[in-house]
Design a protein around this motif. Sequence first.
Motif, mmCIF file in Angstrom:
data_model
loop_
_atom_site.group_PDB
_atom_site.id
_atom_site.type_symbol
_atom_site.label_atom_id
_atom_site.label_comp_id
_atom_site.label_asym_id
_atom_site.label_seq_id
_atom_site.Cartn_x
_atom_site.Cartn_y
_atom_site.Cartn_z
ATOM 1 N N THR A 1 -3.638 -4.660 -6.930
ATOM 2 C CA THR A 1 -3.815 -3.880 -6.339
ATOM 3 C C THR A 1 -3.968 -4.024 -4.729
ATOM 4 O OG1 THR A 1 -4.632 -2.488 -8.222
ATOM 5 C CG2 THR A 1 -4.692 -1.368 -6.297
ATOM 6 N N ALA B 1 -0.081 -4.116 -11.788
ATOM 7 C CA ALA B 1 -0.951 -4.062 -10.887
ATOM 8 C C ALA B 1 -2.213 -5.004 -9.883
ATOM 9 C CB ALA B 1 -1.465 -2.332 -10.259
ATOM 10 N N VAL C 1 4.391 -3.338 -10.016
ATOM 11 C CA VAL C 1 5.124 -3.544 -9.331
ATOM 12 C C VAL C 1 4.301 -4.481 -8.376
ATOM 13 C CG1 VAL C 1 4.846 -1.320 -8.638
ATOM 14 C CG2 VAL C 1 2.932 -2.084 -8.951
ATOM 15 N N GLY C 2 4.152 -5.833 -9.485
ATOM 16 C CA GLY C 2 3.043 -6.587 -8.701
ATOM 17 C C GLY C 2 3.786 -7.856 -9.161
ATOM 18 N N THR D 1 12.915 -1.047 -0.653
ATOM 19 C CA THR D 1 11.714 -0.497 -0.541
ATOM 20 C C THR D 1 11.568 -1.200 0.499
ATOM 21 O OG1 THR D 1 10.948 -2.875 -1.540
ATOM 22 C CG2 THR D 1 10.971 -1.431 -3.376
ATOM 23 N N ALA E 1 0.571 4.144 -5.649
ATOM 24 C CA ALA E 1 1.689 3.965 -5.907
ATOM 25 C C ALA E 1 0.510 4.871 -6.885
ATOM 26 C CB ALA E 1 2.319 2.659 -6.481
ATOM 27 N N ASN F 1 6.928 -11.074 -5.011
ATOM 28 C CA ASN F 1 6.898 -11.254 -6.652
ATOM 29 C C ASN F 1 7.116 -12.024 -7.347
ATOM 30 O OD1 ASN F 1 4.421 -8.584 -6.170
ATOM 31 N ND2 ASN F 1 6.433 -7.154 -6.357
ATOM 32 N N HIS G 1 6.745 -0.833 -0.860
ATOM 33 C CA HIS G 1 7.636 -0.999 -1.644
ATOM 34 C C HIS G 1 6.840 -0.333 -3.288
ATOM 35 C CE1 HIS G 1 8.375 -4.029 1.311
ATOM 36 N NE2 HIS G 1 7.138 -4.598 1.522
ATOM 37 N N ASP G 2 5.747 -0.859 -3.534
ATOM 38 C CA ASP G 2 5.314 -0.066 -4.695
ATOM 39 C C ASP G 2 5.644 0.920 -5.076
ATOM 40 O OD1 ASP G 2 4.829 -3.020 -4.712
ATOM 41 O OD2 ASP G 2 2.586 -2.574 -4.502
ATOM 42 N N MET H 1 9.148 -4.170 -9.227
ATOM 43 C CA MET H 1 9.507 -3.625 -7.828
ATOM 44 C C MET H 1 9.333 -5.695 -7.881
ATOM 45 S SD MET H 1 7.949 -4.984 -4.925
ATOM 46 C CE MET H 1 9.780 -5.536 -3.954
ATOM 47 N N ASP I 1 0.080 -1.338 -0.972
ATOM 48 C CA ASP I 1 1.326 -0.622 -1.175
ATOM 49 C C ASP I 1 0.804 -0.050 -2.568
ATOM 50 O OD1 ASP I 1 1.192 -2.700 -1.358
ATOM 51 O OD2 ASP I 1 3.820 -2.896 -1.393
ATOM 52 N N ASP I 2 -0.104 -0.782 -3.733
ATOM 53 C CA ASP I 2 -0.266 -0.608 -4.924
ATOM 54 C C ASP I 2 -0.945 0.859 -4.866
ATOM 55 O OD1 ASP I 2 0.569 -3.806 -6.991
ATOM 56 O OD2 ASP I 2 -0.086 -3.857 -4.192
#
Length: 320
Positions: free
Chosen positions: A10, A8, A124-125, A193, A17, A167, A242-243, A150, A13-14
Amino acid sequence: MKKIILFADTGIDDAIALIYALKNPEIDLIGVVSGYGNINREKTYRNVEYLLELAGRTDIPVIAGATRPLSGEEPVFFPEIHGIEGLGPIDPPIPEERYQNRTNFSKLFGLIKDNPNDLIIVNVGRCTSLAIAHYLSPEVMENVKETYLMGGAFLEPGNASEVAEANFFGDPIAADFICQHAVNLTIVPLNVTRDALLTPREVDLIDSRSDSPLEELIKPILDFYYEVYQQLEPGIPGAPLHDLAALMAALDISGLYSYSKREVRVEHEGNLTYGESIADFRARSSDCYGPNCTRIALGINQNVFVTNVFEILTNDQRTG
């Protein structure tokens, strides 16, 4: 129970998650790899440590990820979207300087070797840290059971450019490498997402059930995120998570997604198409097979999404 390592950057949205992962009894969060992206690496690392501390889960290892893309260029951060510190209006009481000059990929490889063919990676990043792990030790990374990203945008506009999602745009070299080398890969792209929304009313309902310092962060950071999105996409009915949507794909929630399988490449040379995710969706194309075949989420059931998120974020089984 799914054993997951979360990669992530962070921001808001991270963070949601991560909170979801900590509260979901179906997830065994083995570790978090924190890299640059929405904000710099030191702040993302600090934010993960802060959230784990609030959750009483400082036993979960945090691994320092990449500080810049594989191109070597200086990354672009997004404080206007995620706030200066990455958590909207929240200012974590931990100095980010504490997390400078750290690299510990050996800890990541140790976690994978301790759980051969039983770990799921959810990225997710930016894909940089994950690509570096594959570069450094492809033999160890072969022991990863599944990988979820993601990223990308298929058949829809991007959000970092006309064609590219943030991303993949942030490090298209790494994204392209992962699309070619990660086995059992699933991509949850922007076109899905964008519809993983929580409305202000739904956030208020979740907040009304909050009973811990960790849960009490949800409303202020999502209120901040919603206001940002009102400027980015006026009239959008909620904040897109999204994440969290990508993390939920790893749980095989019935009816949440529809998928197609295609080979995916990410453009990292052309100026106009830099960061674009490419797959063949022409009428004559069909699902692919083989090691370079990627499962792509193309539709989401928003009712299933909201119902599950509300259930998990209002339970008290894992934190409190």
